[in-house]
Design a protein around this motif. Sequence first.
Motif, PDB file in Angstrom:
ATOM      1  N   SER A 156       0.841  -1.196   0.000  1.00  0.00           N
ATOM      2  CA  SER A 156       0.000   0.000   0.000  1.00  0.00           C
ATOM      3  C   SER A 156       0.879   1.250   0.000  1.00  0.00           C
ATOM      4  CB  SER A 156      -0.934  -0.017   1.196  1.00  0.00           C
ATOM      5  OG  SER A 156      -0.179  -0.020   2.369  1.00  0.00           O
ATOM      6  N   ALA A 157       0.270   2.350  -0.476  1.00  0.00           N
ATOM      7  CA  ALA A 157       1.031   3.586  -0.653  1.00  0.00           C
ATOM      8  C   ALA A 157       1.262   4.258   0.693  1.00  0.00           C
ATOM      9  CB  ALA A 157       0.278   4.508  -1.584  1.00  0.00           C
ATOM     10  N   GLN A 175       2.159   9.589  -1.799  1.00  0.00           N
ATOM     11  CA  GLN A 175       1.899   9.736  -3.230  1.00  0.00           C
ATOM     12  C   GLN A 175       1.891  11.216  -3.564  1.00  0.00           C
ATOM     13  OE1 GLN A 175      -1.814   7.399  -3.549  1.00  0.00           O
ATOM     14  NE2 GLN A 175      -0.744   6.300  -5.185  1.00  0.00           N
ATOM     15  N   ALA A 234       1.534  13.891  -6.841  1.00  0.00           N
ATOM     16  CA  ALA A 234       1.141  13.984  -8.256  1.00  0.00           C
ATOM     17  C   ALA A 234       1.175  15.437  -8.692  1.00  0.00           C
ATOM     18  CB  ALA A 234      -0.255  13.398  -8.441  1.00  0.00           C
ATOM     19  N   ASP A 239       6.199  13.754  -9.541  1.00  0.00           N
ATOM     20  CA  ASP A 239       5.324  12.610  -9.251  1.00  0.00           C
ATOM     21  C   ASP A 239       6.157  11.576  -8.506  1.00  0.00           C
ATOM     22  OD1 ASP A 239       3.229  13.679 -10.789  1.00  0.00           O
ATOM     23  OD2 ASP A 239       4.019  12.764 -12.615  1.00  0.00           O
ATOM     24  N   ASP A 250       5.690   7.849  -5.941  1.00  0.00           N
ATOM     25  CA  ASP A 250       4.921   6.886  -5.148  1.00  0.00           C
ATOM     26  C   ASP A 250       5.884   6.132  -4.241  1.00  0.00           C
ATOM     27  OD1 ASP A 250       2.486   7.389  -6.188  1.00  0.00           O
ATOM     28  OD2 ASP A 250       2.398   5.615  -7.485  1.00  0.00           O
ATOM     29  N   GLU A 294       5.941   3.202  -1.569  1.00  0.00           N
ATOM     30  CA  GLU A 294       5.082   2.119  -1.074  1.00  0.00           C
ATOM     31  C   GLU A 294       5.664   1.530   0.207  1.00  0.00           C
ATOM     32  OE1 GLU A 294       2.393   0.721  -2.971  1.00  0.00           O
ATOM     33  OE2 GLU A 294       2.637   2.227  -4.542  1.00  0.00           O
ATOM     34  N   GLU A 347      -0.502  12.972  -0.881  1.00  0.00           N
ATOM     35  CA  GLU A 347      -1.188  12.102   0.069  1.00  0.00           C
ATOM     36  C   GLU A 347      -0.119  11.358   0.868  1.00  0.00           C
ATOM     37  OE1 GLU A 347      -4.399   9.897  -1.651  1.00  0.00           O
ATOM     38  OE2 GLU A 347      -4.543   8.576   0.091  1.00  0.00           O
TER      39      GLU A 347
END
Length: 261
Positions: A2-3, A6, A8, A24, A26, A28, A62
Amino acid sequence: MSAVAQLAGVGVRRGDRWILDNVDLDVEEGQRWVLVGPNGAGKTTLLQILAAQLHPTVGLVEILDEILGAADVFELRPRIGMASSALVHRIPDQEKVGNIVVSAAWAVVGRWNEAYDDQDVARARELLERMGLAGMVDRTWGTLSEGERKRVEIARALMTDPELLLLDEPAAGLDLAGREQLVDVLSSIFTDPDAPASVLVTHHLEEIPAGITHALVMADGHIVAAGPVETTLTSDVFSDAFGMPLTVSHADGRWNARAAH
Ligand SMILES: Nc1ncnc2c1ncn2[C@@H]1O[C@H](COP(=O)(O)OP(=O)(O)OP(=O)(O)O)[C@@H](O)[C@H]1O
């Protein structure tokens, strides 16, 4: 997986300049990132966003399932462990090492000598041991070497059992022995499957510990390359980021970069 974080289209504007531009990213669960790039690339700015200490001018962030801007940052920040030289300047020389670590449980600096509970004191002691600082609980901050101070900072960052660990140039200013001890400590953290998702900022590839899984290379506010460490830390990427021909190598578990001749 799961992240954990994040980003963007994230940008940060200061004056007429974008010091972060269209980022950008991510991160995890289980990933350990290294963030590298020349002076002024935007590394610390990006780390401040990940620490929920800076809100971007544009873009969506996020962190730990909370949207920056909508989340209560005072609830979010204790879930993030951060070690950076900014904290160190606020620690009085006469403060005891044990207090510096244990007071992270309150997310404060400067409110020393609280009545800490035994469980917290035991955890601080155990973290200091893990950092190679056994027996130093009662030493005062002013008597520590730079290398010992860096390891105390990391113990403090881990004290709250964070879900995201951020380390801003932990090896800066250390001599060779101090750097190697720190790389050892970081390797033991990053290879521990229970350790939190992490982002480590460094200028020097020699400082990359074992266990790093991903790399983000930045220059002039933008991402040059991002992805699994083995395919991202390449001579081409580094030559592009630093604007000079560089050779990147990886041998015996350690990374190195030098001018290409
Ligand atoms: N508040 C601000 N106002 C104007 N410019 C800023 C501000 N904060 C940072 N900058 C500029 O943004 C750029 C990125 O800064 P940042 O500290 O994030 O870079 P860095 O990659 O961490 O650099 P270094 O490796 O030198 O620590 C730099 O050119 C810096 O001067």
